[in-house]
Enzyme design. Structure first.
Site, PDB file in Angstrom:
ATOM      1  N   HIS A   1      21.629  12.280   8.584  1.00 11.13           N
ATOM      2  CA  HIS A   1      22.006  11.174   7.467  1.00 11.13           C
ATOM      3  C   HIS A   1      20.178  11.024   7.243  1.00 11.13           C
ATOM      4  CE1 HIS A   1      21.875   8.013   5.129  1.00 11.13           C
ATOM      5  NE2 HIS A   1      21.974   6.866   5.519  1.00 11.13           N
TER       6      HIS A   1
ATOM      7  N   ASP B   1       0.905  -0.943  -0.203  1.00 12.56           N
ATOM      8  CA  ASP B   1       0.093  -0.096   0.086  1.00 12.56           C
ATOM      9  C   ASP B   1       0.813   1.153  -0.125  1.00 12.56           C
ATOM     10  OD1 ASP B   1      -2.574   1.990   0.222  1.00 12.56           O
ATOM     11  OD2 ASP B   1      -1.510   1.639   2.666  1.00 12.56           O
TER      12      ASP B   1
ATOM     13  N   CYS C   1      26.548   4.487   4.710  1.00 13.38           N
ATOM     14  CA  CYS C   1      26.388   5.454   4.473  1.00 13.38           C
ATOM     15  C   CYS C   1      27.377   7.189   4.727  1.00 13.38           C
ATOM     16  CB  CYS C   1      25.315   6.081   5.054  1.00 13.38           C
ATOM     17  SG  CYS C   1      24.087   4.664   4.052  1.00 13.38           S
TER      18      CYS C   1
ATOM     19  N   GLU D   1      29.583   3.410  -1.141  1.00 14.88           N
ATOM     20  CA  GLU D   1      28.990   1.773  -1.288  1.00 14.88           C
ATOM     21  C   GLU D   1      28.675   1.847  -2.513  1.00 14.88           C
ATOM     22  OE1 GLU D   1      26.245   2.092   1.989  1.00 14.88           O
ATOM     23  OE2 GLU D   1      25.721   0.416   1.127  1.00 14.88           O
TER      24      GLU D   1
ATOM     25  N   LYS E   1      11.733   9.848   8.170  1.00 12.64           N
ATOM     26  CA  LYS E   1      10.912   9.877   9.601  1.00 12.64           C
ATOM     27  C   LYS E   1      12.397  10.545  10.312  1.00 12.64           C
ATOM     28  CE  LYS E   1       7.108   8.767  11.052  1.00 12.64           C
ATOM     29  NZ  LYS E   1       5.745   7.668  10.961  1.00 12.64           N
TER      30      LYS E   1
END
Lengths: 383, 348, 129
Positions: free
Chosen positions: B234, B28, B112, B80, B239
């Site tokens: 980062h 969804d 990262c 990476e 969120k």
């Protein structure tokens, strides 16, 4: 210089010759030409092939063909100038005789393209490897860029391009040696699978196997044979920048123009004296540019000239009566020699349904790459 | 004064929307958009990789710096997704920029945070007076396995930063690094896609390290969150950085210009550096910026920058991140995306 | 593509380095040992402009093996603002976007790979501006 004549010619049918090998098709054409000439020996052998190394993994073609034709130790050499390898072989043979070095020479052109090699890549090696091919250019791509520029500069239409293929397929339908002997329509050409915009697969010459040979002799030798005497009255070649982007004008095939001008000069002829021509229509746009460079029509008017039927069998200057590269097929190295075969057959009056009436002067134009090399020969029938 | 003398970014034009990825896997899209705060992500063109992205970002940094590339003493590319397992990305980049042969080159890898590592070492070399300029690049064409949550975020882009002492655009006031051995996310040699520990990537990994580094650099520098104009954390999704910002005492407005993840996705080594680049694009002289990266494995590099007057001179010399994000987008469907990313098994 | 052949051309492919004739000023790209303008053999190394316009173009649908994954792709002859012409792919656009005369910018891209285990070859391509 001594006078040079064509005393014999022969070719295989062009097409996908699955049962026959590279060496076999050459020998088949060579035997026909030797038989036609009625000679019992050769002084030397020239074989045009573009990239047999990539197509069939075979180099050292001169010796191979002399060996399999059974004429060794006759000196033999392979000649390469991309798609005009055959025409260049003819030119070298011409000078071999003209210089007095040889009396009878066999010229062959041969290519075996259907044995599984990456044909697009193999052909692309005739372009600038580091600055064209590296970027992903293909031969259809190069001619497509010429076409786009010609359309932009001169208003040549998509339909006019198609007319070249339609005409050549019509001529091919009258030629038993042609790979394609079917008629096509303008709509079919335009609607066919796109290869490189705006050129479709029906604007493009096919992938072919085939070989063609001619036997040349000095006029003195030729006169002893009871055949129409077909003399080569001009042999001329020229070069231009290898990469299309380096040319002064994208739509001008300067090598063709130069070769034609010096060929006319050598023979003491004008474009209007030419009664038929076999030209290098590897793509439809090429024939349009070439008829302009050969002086048959003003620069930029080639499309209109073709659409009006001037280059058709019954036109003012029949071009590619054999079906051209488009319909007869384009086994690259064989093409230049096959053009000579067609002109000789026409001048001898042996061209059957596609015979141009009373033809006495014919021209061949063979071209390498996107036009970086070109060779022009003029043939004249002596009565 | 030591700091950044030129900065630049590059983002590919291709995009895929969250809806298209969700549709492919029967998920969804609304739940994902709400949960991860992602809308779309950048996708590298079929002819783009970490090296080409690094070159374009570096060219933009050079335009802003206005220096002779031959004066750059080090080129470091953090990623990476280096195209070669063995053979440096940095040599191609340096060669393309005309920096060779008097240059130190190295590739960095730390999930990262490889980009901020490259920045940290570049800064240190200039500070140590070993060279006039040094360039650190963070750039990636991130991989996420088909159907994995990572596929919604793993994107492509990068940023380059030239450090020096003259004509500084953003002065480095403080740095701090924080690292532990934490196996939250990894990719073994030869494996095509990375794997991760699911929720283990959150608290013990991302949050612990970013907050650890963030708190330490604040303490070390004596600055309070309210003194910063902007902060960049980062961005593995939309969120996490908002949550971490709140925990460290930053307001959403401070994060806003660098919070580019909803449209860019997670460009791994290029993520926080590109957020920082986007922030420089809108910053004014005198403003303080906090940058904290995170790399799985795990660690964080933190920097405090102070923007100088020079920003007004160089800002418009190269394309801004916001313009790259919002203009000239070409959207791919999942099939095209799969082809671009090499996710289709082709004949040998 | 064998590594040495690729490597040898890097100044041209990566940085657009060309040779400018010291006598007549004609720029050769790639550099030549003999000037086409005047036959002179002394040159300065110059860097070409990264801006230009499309002279002619095509979109290749039938591609050689190394390029099949990219097909259809567009190729153009581009004239840079310093007058030099070269052949290059035009990327990040659809064939319908291309027109003779349209301005382009030169970018750094991956051109081809030997195969998935061979060297990766980079160079210039164009994008519309």
């Amino acid at each position: 210089m001594r006078e040079v004549a064509v005393i014999g010619c022969g070719m295989t049918r062009f097409g996908e010759l699955w049962e026959k090998s590279f060496r076999d098709i050459f020998v088949e054409a060579a035997l026909k030409a030797i038989d036609d000439a009625g000679v019992d020996h050769l002084d030397s052998l020239y074989v045009g092939t573009m990239t047999s190394g990539l197509f069939v993994g075979q180099e050292h073609v001169g010796a191979l063909m002399a060996d399999y034709l059974g004429v060794a130790p006759v000196p033999a050499v392979r000649v390469e100038s991309a798609c005009c390898s055959g025409g260049m072989a003819l030119r070298l043979g011409f000078f071999d005789i003209a210089s007095g070095n040889s009396d009878i020479v066999l010229i062959g052109g041969v290519e075996k393209m259907t044995d599984g090699a990456d044909v697009t890549y193999a052909l692309a090696t005739a372009a600038d490897q580091e600055y064209e091919v590296y970027q992903g250019v293909t031969f259809p791509g190069l001619y497509a860029m010429i076409a786009r520029a010609h359309m932009h500069q001169y208003g040549t239409t998509r339909k006019q391009l198609a007319h070249v293929a339609v005409k050549n397929h019509h001529n091919g339908s009258l030629n038993p040696h042609a790979q394609f002997q079917n008629e096509i329509t303008v709509e079919q050409v335009i609607g066919a699978t796109m290869v490189a915009h705006p050129l479709t697969v029906l604007d493009s010459s096919p992938v072919s196997d085939g070989a063609a040979c001619v036997v040349l002799a000095s006029s003195d030798v030729a006169k002893k044979l009871k055949k129409p005497l077909i003399k080569i009255v001009s042999s001329s070649a020229a070069t231009d920048a290898l990469a299309l982007h380096q040319r002064e004008d994208i739509t001008t095939l300067k090598a063709v123009k130069h070769a034609a001008e010096s060929a006319y000069k050598m023979a003491g002829l004008k474009p209007t004296d030419i009664q038929l021509a076999e030209v290098h229509d590897c793509f439809t746009i090429a024939e349009i540019c070439i008829v302009e460079e050969l002086g048959f029509v003003k620069k930029g008017k080639g499309g209109e000239f073709t659409e009006k039927g001037e280059t058709a069998l019954e036109g003012s200057i029949p071009v590619n009566t054999s079906g051209g590269l488009k319909a007869k097929g384009h086994p690259v190295g064989a093409t230049g020699v096959a053009q000579a075969v067609e002109i000789v057959e026409q001048l001898r009056g042996n061209a059957g349904k596609r015979q141009v009436k009373n033809a006495t002067i014919g021209l061949t134009q063979n071209m390498g790459g996107s036009g970086a090399s070109s060779v022009v020969h003029i043939f004249k029938k002596e009565s | 004064m030591i700091g950044i003398v030129g900065y630049g970014s590059y983002l590919p034009r291709y995009r895929i929307k969250v809806e298209d990825i969700a549709h492919q896997w029967g998920k969804d899209p609304e739940t994902i958009k709400r949960g991860l705060l992602l809308k779309e992500k950048t996708v590298p063109g079929i002819d783009e990789d970490t090296i080409t992205i690094s070159v374009e970002a570096a060219r933009n940094a050079l335009k802003r710096a206005g220096i002779d590339p031959r004066e750059i003493g080090a080129v470091y590319v953090g990623s990476e997704s280096h195209p070669y397992a063995v053979k440096p990305s940095g040599t191609v980049v340096a060669e393309a920029l005309g920096i060779v042969p008097d240059v130190h080159i190295a590739d960095y890898e730390f999930a990262c945070k490889a980009g901020t590592e490259a920045m940290f070492v570049s800064y240190s070399l200039v500070k140590a007076d070993l060279m006039k300029y040094a360039m650190g690049i963070g750039s990636d064409t991130s991989q996420g396995a088909p159907g994995d949550a990572l596929e919604f975020s793993a994107s492509a882009g990068g940023s380059a930063f030239i450090f020096g002492k003259e004509n500084v655009v953003a002065e480095v006031l403080e740095t701090y690094s924080y690292a532990t051995d934490t196996p939250d996310f990894w990719r073994r040699e030869g494996a095509f896609y990375p794997l991760h520990g699911g929720r283990f990537t959150g608290q013990p990994a991302y949050f612990k390290h970013i907050i650890g580094a963030g708190q330490a650099i604040l303490e070390k520098s004596g600055f309070k969150p309210s003194e910063f104009a902007y902060a960049i954390f980062h961005m593995p999704n939309g969120k996490f950085p908002l949550t971490v910002g709140k925990k460290l005492g930053f307001k959403k407005e401070q994060l806003e210009p660098g919070w580019i993840v909803p449209l860019m996705g997670n460009t791994y080594s290029g993520s926080s550096p590109t957020g920082f680049s986007a922030t420089l694009d809108v910053s004014k002289p005198g403003e303080l910026i906090l940058l904290v990266s995170f790399g799985s494995g795990a660690g964080s590099d933190a920097f405090i920058f102070k923007v100088t007057e020079r920003i007004n001179e160089v800002r418009d010399r190269a394309e801004k991140v916001k313009d790259m994000l919002e203009n000239n987008r070409i959207y791919l469907d999942y099939g095209q995306y799969a082809k671009f990313r090499g996710k289709i098994i082709m004949a040998e | 593509m064998p590594s040495p052949r690729y490597w040898r051309e890097t100044p041209q492919r990566y940085r657009l380095e060309a040779a400018k004739c010291k006598q007549c000023g004609k720029i050769s790209f790639p550099p030549r040992l003999v000037c086409l303008g005047c036959g002179n053999k002394d040159f300065d190394t110059v860097k070409l402009s990264d801006k230009g316009k499309i002279v002619t173009f095509t979109t290749i649908c039938v591609a050689p093996t190394q390029f099949t994954e990219e097909a259809p792709y567009s190729i153009a002859i581009v004239e840079l603002s310093d007058g030099v012409r070269f052949t290059t792919q035009v990327v990040d656009c659809t064939p319908e976007d291309l027109e003779i005369g349209k301005p382009v910018k030169i970018v750094f891209r991956k051109i081809q790979e030997e195969d998935k285990t061979g060297i990766i070859c980079y160079g210039y391509k164009a994008v519309l501006t």
